[in-house]
Design an enzyme around this catalytic site. Structure first.
Site, PDB file in Angstrom:
ATOM      1  N   TYR A  11       0.865  -1.177   0.000  1.00  0.00           N
ATOM      2  CA  TYR A  11       0.000   0.000   0.000  1.00  0.00           C
ATOM      3  C   TYR A  11       0.901   1.227   0.000  1.00  0.00           C
ATOM      4  O   TYR A  11       1.706   1.407   0.918  1.00  0.00           O
ATOM      5  CB  TYR A  11      -0.898   0.019   1.243  1.00  0.00           C
ATOM      6  CG  TYR A  11      -2.166  -0.773   1.102  1.00  0.00           C
ATOM      7  CD1 TYR A  11      -3.388  -0.138   0.870  1.00  0.00           C
ATOM      8  CD2 TYR A  11      -2.151  -2.152   1.195  1.00  0.00           C
ATOM      9  CE1 TYR A  11      -4.557  -0.868   0.741  1.00  0.00           C
ATOM     10  CE2 TYR A  11      -3.315  -2.896   1.071  1.00  0.00           C
ATOM     11  CZ  TYR A  11      -4.510  -2.238   0.844  1.00  0.00           C
ATOM     12  OH  TYR A  11      -5.656  -2.968   0.716  1.00  0.00           O
ATOM     13  N   HIS A  65     -16.616  -4.141  -2.594  1.00  0.00           N
ATOM     14  CA  HIS A  65     -15.189  -4.479  -2.585  1.00  0.00           C
ATOM     15  C   HIS A  65     -14.886  -5.569  -1.565  1.00  0.00           C
ATOM     16  O   HIS A  65     -15.112  -5.411  -0.365  1.00  0.00           O
ATOM     17  CB  HIS A  65     -14.360  -3.229  -2.259  1.00  0.00           C
ATOM     18  CG  HIS A  65     -12.877  -3.492  -2.269  1.00  0.00           C
ATOM     19  ND1 HIS A  65     -12.177  -3.722  -3.428  1.00  0.00           N
ATOM     20  CD2 HIS A  65     -11.971  -3.575  -1.264  1.00  0.00           C
ATOM     21  CE1 HIS A  65     -10.895  -3.927  -3.140  1.00  0.00           C
ATOM     22  NE2 HIS A  65     -10.752  -3.851  -1.830  1.00  0.00           N
TER      23      HIS A  65
END
Length: 579
Positions: free
Chosen positions: A93, A288
């Protein structure tokens, strides 16, 4: 165009196909297509060679498109610069701070598209999802406002880590653009726009990119968004928020399950406190989850009655996370519940799957676009920590009381925060990050055996909080880590697994409201799963399965020469043959 015979039988066939599509309109459909190089001849049908493929699609529903006549439409490209994704990084990330364009008057964002580098545009892209967040520069006392301009000049930093991410970046919580694998972007209907610029607007934004690298590629990435905005204001200010299950190890899916559900609740503690009296109107949403996700739905409950599902996808495809734009806006009133309901399949897994940021872990989230804009950035829930452990018969751990354990999950729950600090440069929390510091941090990441961003799934379990808690009570489980305790439970027994699932689903949930206005404080709340009458879909009048031979012979011929496709549905797969 070739001429063909159209009679009532042909019309009936097309109506049957249309009805079957409408019956499955909310699901992701897997379409298998094939075509020949020339028209087939009776008795001499040949194979299609390489003229074949497969694609997941949402075949119905509106698609708002980029205006073709707006001469004032402007673009703002927000991208990362030279992010190095190494072959030993299974998941990364990365966050980058950007400065908004200088706009003295308010403008409206009317849509956005993904900008993917060549490596990220492969069949299985390295970029798994991206989100652009607004930042508040005055959230923390003592913060240096000049640091934001320093961060704008840097290449970025690892997200979600107290060790590597400046504390001020935690104020970047309001989404304005979201993209996930298989999507293209989103354009808004003509009566709404997301505010950009003006005297009181956000000056800084954070781009968060999740790289998924299971094939151990080495890539230099420059991905991001192209934001389309205009000074021609629309009637309503729009906003985006995130709802679902809070990302935590307390989200748990047992191994060997055909379907196992988790739910995230946005309840009255948020909707009563911050929604206007007339409510908000939902215009689109993105569901998601990660690889184990199979079914997802966004549910709406009011006054003890579940209303029609906002989205329901019983064939969720992890590789096709397109924005779902609604044919009809859905109004959510104060006091209503929004429930993100996810079902996972873990037949091939031998250990429990935990909530987390890696695609080997799981999420259950809805990214919702709505209007009018309010100060709500996120609305989540999780199983209260004490109740989570008691569900599995555990009441105490060595060296920590349950309050300490709860604080660990609520305030220090990220796996990265548990790593030995000696592995990393010793930066003060919330301090500035420049490219040289960042380079040293990345080198430390590459050399850290304990770091979770490697291609070995075992590391995720070794560094889980649940693997660091050693049971003291009850005595029959003592000296066992909680994660090893989970691994020893009889998950192959359906009655046991269903009992655990129902206890967590229908039990207590701790809800959180994340607001972008620092002057508003909404405390967390523990509530029971709401009691309501479940919405039941009206029955379909068309058959769920039908045989292709019945279609092709229903009019007495095979439609050869027609400029249409033949369609056969088997389960949730549609086969298209272009003739």
């Amino acid at each position: 165009m070739r001429q063909h015979n159209t009679d009532n039988s042909d019309d009936d066939t097309l109506a049957l196909i249309r009805n079957e599509l409408n019956a499955s309109m909310s699901n992701t459909l897997k379409v298998l297509w094939a075509f020949g190089d020339e028209d087939p001849t009776h008795g001499d049908l040949r194979g299609h060679g390489h003229n074949r493929g497969a694609k997941s699609l949402h075949l119905t529903g509106p698609q708002f498109r980029k205006p073709s006549t707006n001469r004032d439409l402007r673009q703002w490209d927000v991208t990362v610069k030279n992010v190095s994704v190494e072959s030993n990084m299974d998941t990364l990330y990365w966050c980058k701070i950007l400065k908004a364009p200088v706009l003295h008057d308010k403008h409206h964002i009317i849509g956005y598209e993904a900008l993917l580098t060549k490596e990220s545009s492969m069949k299985k892209p390295l970029v798994h999802h991206m989100t652009l967040f607004e930042c508040s520069t005055s959230s923390y006392p003592g913060s240096d406002p000049h640091s934001w301009d320093v961060w704008v000049k840097s290449s970025g930093a690892v997200c979600n880590s107290n060790l590597l991410t400046p504390r001020d970046w935690d104020s970047c919580i309001t989404p304005v653009a979201v993209w996930a694998v298989g999507a293209s972007g989103q354009f808004l209907p003509e009566h709404i726009g997301i505010p950009l610029g003006g005297r009181h607007a956000a000056k800084y934004y954070m781009l968060e990119i999740h790289y998924d690298n299971p094939r151990a590629k080495r890539v230099i990435d420059h991905s991001g968004f192209r934001i389309h905005y205009t000074r021609q204001l629309r009637r309503n200010d729009a906003g985006m928020m995130i709802s679902g299950v809070s990302i935590s190890d307390t989200q748990m899916i047992p191994p060997g399950q055909k379907l196992y559900r988790n739910v995230g609740i946005c309840g009255p503690s948020c909707t009563d406190a911050i929604f206007p009296e007339t409510g908000i109107k939902l215009i689109s949403a993105t569901l998601h989850s990660h690889v184990a996700g199979r079914r997802m739905k966004l549910r709406h409950v009011r006054d003890g009655q579940e209303l029609e599902r906002i989205i329901e996808d019983d064939n969720y495809d992890y590789n096709h996370q397109q924005v779902r734009q609604f044919s009809n806006e859905t109004t959510i009133l104060p006091g209503d519940y929004l429930i993100t309901d996810c079902a996972y399949e873990t037949i091939g897994r031998k250990r429990p799957t935990l909530g987390g940021y890696s695609t080997k872990q799981e999420m259950c989230l809805s990214f919702i676009t709505y209007y009018p804009r309010i100060d709500l950035a996120g609305c989540y829930s999780m199983t209260p920590v004490k109740e989570f452990f008691e569900t599995f018969g555990v009441y105490q751990f060595y060296s920590m009381n349950m309050t300490d354990v709860e604080n660990l999950f609520l305030y220090n729950g990220n796996i990265l925060d548990l790593l030995p600090t000696t592995l990393f440069p010793n930066y003060p929390l919330g301090g500035s990050v420049d490219d040289e510091h960042n380079r040293k941090a990345i080198e430390a990441l590459k050399n850290a055996k304990e770091y979770s961003i490697v291609d070995e799934e075992d590391i995720l379990y070794q560094e889980s909080i649940l693997n660091k808690l050693i049971i003291s009570d009850p005595v029959e489980f003592h000296d066992r880590t909680f994660l090893s305790h989970l691994n020893q439970l009889p998950w192959s027994e359906p009655l046991f697994t269903r009992r655990v699932e129902q206890t967590i689903l229908t039990g207590k949930h701790m809800t959180f409201c994340r607001v972008s206005n620092e002057s508003i404080s909404i405390p967390s709340e523990i509530l029971k799963f709401p009691n309501f009458t479940t919405f039941i879909k009206p029955p379909s009048h068309c058959p769920y399965h039908f045989n292709v031979d019945d279609i092709l012979t229903s009019s007495g011929h095979h439609f050869i020469g027609m400029d249409i496709f033949y369609l056969l549905k088997i389960s949730t797969v549609f086969y298209l043959f272009f003739l």
